[in-house]
Design a protein around this motif. Structure first.
Motif, PDB file in Angstrom:
ATOM      1  N   PRO A 261       2.006  23.966 -20.839  1.00 50.93           N
ATOM      2  CA  PRO A 261       2.667  24.082 -19.526  1.00 50.93           C
ATOM      3  C   PRO A 261       1.738  24.541 -18.408  1.00 50.93           C
ATOM      4  O   PRO A 261       1.761  23.977 -17.301  1.00 50.93           O
ATOM      5  CB  PRO A 261       3.785  25.100 -19.782  1.00 50.93           C
ATOM      6  N   SER A 262       0.906  25.559 -18.655  1.00 53.67           N
ATOM      7  CA  SER A 262       0.015  26.038 -17.605  1.00 53.67           C
ATOM      8  C   SER A 262      -1.047  25.005 -17.262  1.00 53.67           C
ATOM      9  O   SER A 262      -1.403  24.832 -16.086  1.00 53.67           O
ATOM     10  CB  SER A 262      -0.647  27.352 -18.034  1.00 53.67           C
ATOM     11  N   VAL A 263      -1.547  24.291 -18.266  1.00 49.43           N
ATOM     12  CA  VAL A 263      -2.533  23.239 -17.999  1.00 49.43           C
ATOM     13  C   VAL A 263      -1.893  22.102 -17.210  1.00 49.43           C
ATOM     14  O   VAL A 263      -2.486  21.579 -16.248  1.00 49.43           O
ATOM     15  CB  VAL A 263      -3.126  22.717 -19.328  1.00 49.43           C
ATOM     16  N   ALA A 264      -0.681  21.714 -17.596  1.00 54.15           N
ATOM     17  CA  ALA A 264       0.005  20.632 -16.885  1.00 54.15           C
ATOM     18  C   ALA A 264       0.298  21.012 -15.435  1.00 54.15           C
ATOM     19  O   ALA A 264       0.144  20.193 -14.521  1.00 54.15           O
ATOM     20  CB  ALA A 264       1.296  20.267 -17.613  1.00 54.15           C
ATOM     21  N   MET A 265       0.691  22.254 -15.212  1.00 53.95           N
ATOM     22  CA  MET A 265       0.977  22.680 -13.840  1.00 53.95           C
ATOM     23  C   MET A 265      -0.281  22.710 -12.995  1.00 53.95           C
ATOM     24  O   MET A 265      -0.264  22.344 -11.812  1.00 53.95           O
ATOM     25  CB  MET A 265       1.632  24.061 -13.853  1.00 53.95           C
ATOM     26  N   PHE A 266      -1.401  23.121 -13.584  1.00 51.59           N
ATOM     27  CA  PHE A 266      -2.643  23.145 -12.821  1.00 51.59           C
ATOM     28  C   PHE A 266      -3.037  21.732 -12.384  1.00 51.59           C
ATOM     29  O   PHE A 266      -3.393  21.506 -11.229  1.00 51.59           O
ATOM     30  CB  PHE A 266      -3.762  23.754 -13.654  1.00 51.59           C
TER      31      PHE A 266
END
Length: 284
Positions: A261-266
């Protein structure tokens, strides 16, 4: 003042060595993540045979990730992480934007001292706060609840965000605010209609940073929770460890799922993130 571009270096040998060292440094930096990714698709039989670093003979991608989701309440942990992260991001950004606006535009007694308090709070090691925050959560009856984690993250992230946004708002031309006040706009209208649209890149950059900090938090989730009721995804990955042995392929698969999730949001907000970091870096 600024580093000289690589193309302008006089020595061709130095330029060649620099360009050759970059891929090597990148591989070394990515090696742990590559190892985790490869281990997440490795079969349990290969791990039992001791094949930890070799190329997988059999890929167990679907089996490992399905087992990681079904052998532990990973979806419950994921839902807890969402319930903790989203209110924390919204609360810290909202409070910090109003605090940054007040510190940047209003002149009042104690402005500098208050701003210095926000700055000093960012230098306090989080480990120092472990026992007081845990005792406070127990006294307030918030221990092992989502509210405890949300309140802590909002209070801890607001200081950094207020410092960040105060400096951004300080760079805006004050004539815009004065013109709006002369036209009869109230302070809330100035804040909502003028300030917030102008600092949108900064808000996007802070949203990504705070989301990453809160989503990946393990220390405070471990200190303020016990059991599975309020545990987020970072703590839930530890539940994949066995009592006597550890299936590292399942732990690696759970770690990849927790990081997605954090990678996708970045990557989804990469343009806004770069714009927020370079906002006000040049004149004109």
């Amino acid at each position: 003042m600024y580093p000289m571009p690589v193309e302008q270096w006089k020595s061709p040998v130095t330029r060649r060595l620099y360009k050759l060292s970059l891929p090597i440094a990148l591989v070394i930096w990515l090696l742990p993540m590559i190892a985790v990714l490869v281990t997440s698709v490795r079969s349990t039989e290969e791990l039992a045979e001791g094949n930890y670093w070799g190329w997988p003979k059999h890929f167990a991608l679907i089996d490992n990730y399905r087992e990681a989701l079904t052998t532990s309440p990973m979806l419950h942990y994921f839902f807890n992480s969402v319930l903790i992260t989203v209110p924390s991001v919204i609360g810290s950004i909202a409070l910090a934007s109003m605090a940054g606006f007040a510190l940047a535009t209003y002149r009042f007694r104690g402005n500098t001292a208050l701003f210095a308090t926000f700055v000093a709070g960012n230098f306090v090691p989080v480990q120092v706060l472990m026992i007081p925050v845990r005792d406070l959560s127990l006294q307030l009856g918030l221990f092992n609840t989502l509210s405890a984690l949300i309140l802590f993250h909002v209070s801890f992230q607001t200081g950094f965000c207020a410092l960040f946004l105060r400096n951004f708002i300080k760079q805006l031309p004050f004539e815009l605010i004065e013109a709006a006040r002369i036209e009869g706009a109230g302070e809330w209208t100035v804040f909502v209609r003028i300030i917030l649209p102008l600092i949108r890149p900064a808000l996007a950059a802070l949203t990504i940073l705070v989301f990453t900090f809160v989503w990946n938090d393990y220390f405070w989730a471990l200190c303020l929770t016990q059991g599975d009721d309020a545990a987020p995804l970072t703590v839930g990955v530890a539940a994949l460890k066995g009592e006597w042995t550890t299936a590292w392929n399942l732990v690696s698969a759970g770690s990849i799922l927790a990081a997605l999730p954090s990678v996708a949001m970045f990557f989804a907000m990469q343009k806004h993130f770069v714009a927020g970091l370079t906002f006000g870096a040049s004149k004109g």
